[in-house]
Write an enzyme that holds these catalytic residues in place. Structure first.
Site, short mmCIF file in Angstrom:
data_model
loop_
_atom_site.label_atom_id
_atom_site.label_comp_id
_atom_site.label_asym_id
_atom_site.label_seq_id
_atom_site.Cartn_x
_atom_site.Cartn_y
_atom_site.Cartn_z
N ASP A 126 31.08 0.73 17.36
CA ASP A 126 31.80 0.69 18.63
C ASP A 126 33.26 0.30 18.37
OD1 ASP A 126 32.51 0.48 21.29
OD2 ASP A 126 30.77 -0.70 21.87
N ASP A 127 34.18 1.21 18.68
CA ASP A 127 35.62 0.95 18.50
C ASP A 127 36.01 0.80 17.03
OD1 ASP A 127 35.70 0.92 21.25
OD2 ASP A 127 36.62 -1.05 21.43
N CYS A 182 34.76 4.51 25.44
CA CYS A 182 33.32 4.40 25.16
C CYS A 182 32.45 5.37 25.94
CB CYS A 182 32.86 2.96 25.41
SG CYS A 182 33.58 1.77 24.25
N ASP A 234 32.14 5.65 18.20
CA ASP A 234 32.41 6.37 19.45
C ASP A 234 33.89 6.72 19.60
OD1 ASP A 234 33.16 3.72 19.82
OD2 ASP A 234 32.19 3.50 21.77
N ASN A 235 34.77 5.88 19.11
CA ASN A 235 36.22 6.12 19.18
C ASN A 235 36.90 5.19 18.18
OD1 ASN A 235 35.43 4.61 22.12
ND2 ASN A 235 36.77 3.46 20.76
#
Length: 507
Positions: free
Chosen positions: A47-48, A84, A317-318
């Site tokens: 995540d991130d 997200c 996700d990013n």
């Protein structure tokens, strides 16, 4: 330990493939003696986690050894919707945001409710695989906004363990919906979220291997998303570390950037000076537990005899800005937000690296290809099977990216990811909507996509060959616009075409 499927194999994979291609067997039923030998698939989502500034593989050495070094690393992997919920919606469906309708975390073009209302839950990786006889399961973060309907059980999942509140980001005091039962986790070391997902991964894989069914498992920890700390066992190993100072860190001159950044440059500079290094330190510490989780998953696959028949994907996700252009968080069209790590290992994949441009929307069609399923025409992404085999012939050279913005009241974007009581000022972290086209050489951005009429929008153009850190907007001045008019016209036309694309026309 050897799995039931390994013990009962009596027909080679090559023979099955030959029969399937000849039409004697379907891909879903081509198994000898009633044994389903289709590969398992495990998708591990950070995540991130950016691929530009953070030294991902040095911070996660076992993940590098167990997935990247055993398989293929995609050095040009991108998240076209760098926030997200929008990114995860595209991951699950294989569709761009303009087709899922999810461009941010909440509001009319974002969030779980929009994802559901647009019918996306009926055609995800999970529904396709479950319908084809796969055992499916997940643990961790699903979509922002699920907290408004915590009892929801989406179709397609046999084993559902989703976080239903934003305390999931803290690693403690969160609640999981475990197949309809609300289970509260506390503050004990055993409650640390990434470790809980590691343990649930082991339970699911062990049970699925014993059943003889092929399986799909989705492990979605919130690490290293702010403000998750390192696991207790890693606290003493986590020392204060300054974030890398790349050439665009706290960019000195942002006068060529869009007006929203120019207007907030001072407060953004101060925010980064106060928070960025502690945030980076925590991120590195949290990645240690994520590395443990990956190692635990691989160990369980090995113990159950399933490792050699399992595809493993590791990605995020990013990305994350980490001070680039005076930005915290993600959401931006710049490299730090768009670029994500991607490594894939599994049957038939040789060790190596590729520069083939991979997108989040490619994961769903790739997974369906491995399962022997046709890629639905509605999917915008392309199966990565060819690049994974070293064949980049005719591969894409551009893609579109976009963000839906924070909404008129400032609550539809990054605010949806904040832990109660910890919400920072919105002007310091969010940004207006935009759309962009990213080619091998250029980034072309159109700002205020949803806030202003076309004639009042603002534009950026960067030559990534000569300006990889995106320091000089080539079309900020009248002379620059005149000099690059032909390039802008071509990119603007391409952006329009990509925004109108659906399914096969996006590929």
């Amino acid at each position: 330990m050897t799995s039931h499927r390994t013990l009962r194999r009596s027909l080679t994979t090559a023979a099955i493939a030959a029969l399937t291609l000849s039409g004697f067997l379907s891909s879903a039923t081509a198994q000898p003696d009633g044994v389903d030998d289709r590969p398992n698939i495990v998708l591990i989502l950070a995540d991130d986690l950016d691929a530009t500034t953070t030294p991902v593989w040095a911070a996660m050495p076992r993940t590098a050894q167990l997935i990247r070094d055993r398989g293929m690393e995609f050095r040009d992997s991108f998240a076209p919707l760098p926030i997200c919920c929008a990114s995860r919606a595209s991951l699950l469906t294989g569709e761009y945001g303009h087709n899922t309708g999810v461009l941010t975390n909440s509001g009319e073009v974002g969030g779980f409710e929009t994802f559901r209302a647009n019918g996306n839950e009926q055609h995800t990786i999970a529904t396709y695989l479950q319908d084809a006889g796969y055992r499916t399961g997940m643990a961790g973060k699903y979509l922002n906004g699920l907290e408004d309907d915590p009892g929801h059980l989406p179709p397609g999942w046999d084993d559902w363990n989703a976080g239903v509140d934003n305390f999931l980001y803290t690693g403690y005091n969160y609640t999981l919906n475990e197949n309809g039962a609300m289970v509260k986790y506390g503050v004990a070391p055993a409650d640390y979220e990434t470790d809980v997902i590691r343990d649930k991964s082991a339970e699911f894989i062990t049970a699925a291997a014993a059943s003889g069914e092929p399986f799909f498992w989705y492990a979605a920890s919130t690490a290293p998303h702010f403000p998750i700390p390192p696991a207790p066992r890693h606290l003493t190993q986590t020392v204060p570390t300054a974030a890398p100072r790349s050439p665009n860190y706290q960019e000195a001159d942002v006068s060529d950037k869009p007006s929203w950044l120019v207007d907030t440059a001072s407060v953004r500079y101060a925010t980064i000076a106060a928070t960025n290094d502690p945030d980076y330190t925590n991120r590195l510490g949290a990645l240690k537990a994520l590395d443990d989780m990956v190692a635990g998953i691989v160990d369980t696959l090995a113990r159950t005899g399933e490792l050699d028949n399992t595809y493993l994907l590791f990605t995020s996700d990013n990305g994350y800005s980490l001070g680039a252009h005076r930005l915290t968080q993600k959401m931006a069209p710049y490299e730090e937000s768009l670029r994500v790590p991607l490594a894939i290992a599994g049957p038939g994949i040789s060790a190596g690296a590729t520069d083939a441009m991979a997108l989040t929307i490619d994961l769903a069609p790739t997974i369906l290809s491995w399962a022997g399923l046709p890629v639905p025409e509605a999917m915008d992404g392309r199966s990565l099977v060819r690049p994974l085999a070293g064949d980049g012939t005719g591969w894409r050279t551009d893609f579109t990216a976009e963000y839906g913005g924070p909404g008129a009241d400032g609550r539809n974007g990054i605010a949806q990811e904040q832990v109660p009581g910890r919400t920072p000022p919105m002007y310091a972290i969010d940004m207006p909507s935009w759309s962009a086209v990213r080619t091998e050489r250029y980034l072309y951005v159109r700002w205020y996509e949803r806030e202003r009429p076309l004639g009042e929008r603002e534009y950026e153009l960067y030559d990534l060959d000569s300006d990889p850190y995106q320091l000089t907007n080539l079309i900020k001045t009248p002379d620059g616009r005149a000099e690059h008019a032909a390039t802008v016209a071509a990119l603007d036309a391409r952006l329009a075409a990509l925004h109108a694309c659906t399914g096969t026309s996006c590929r």
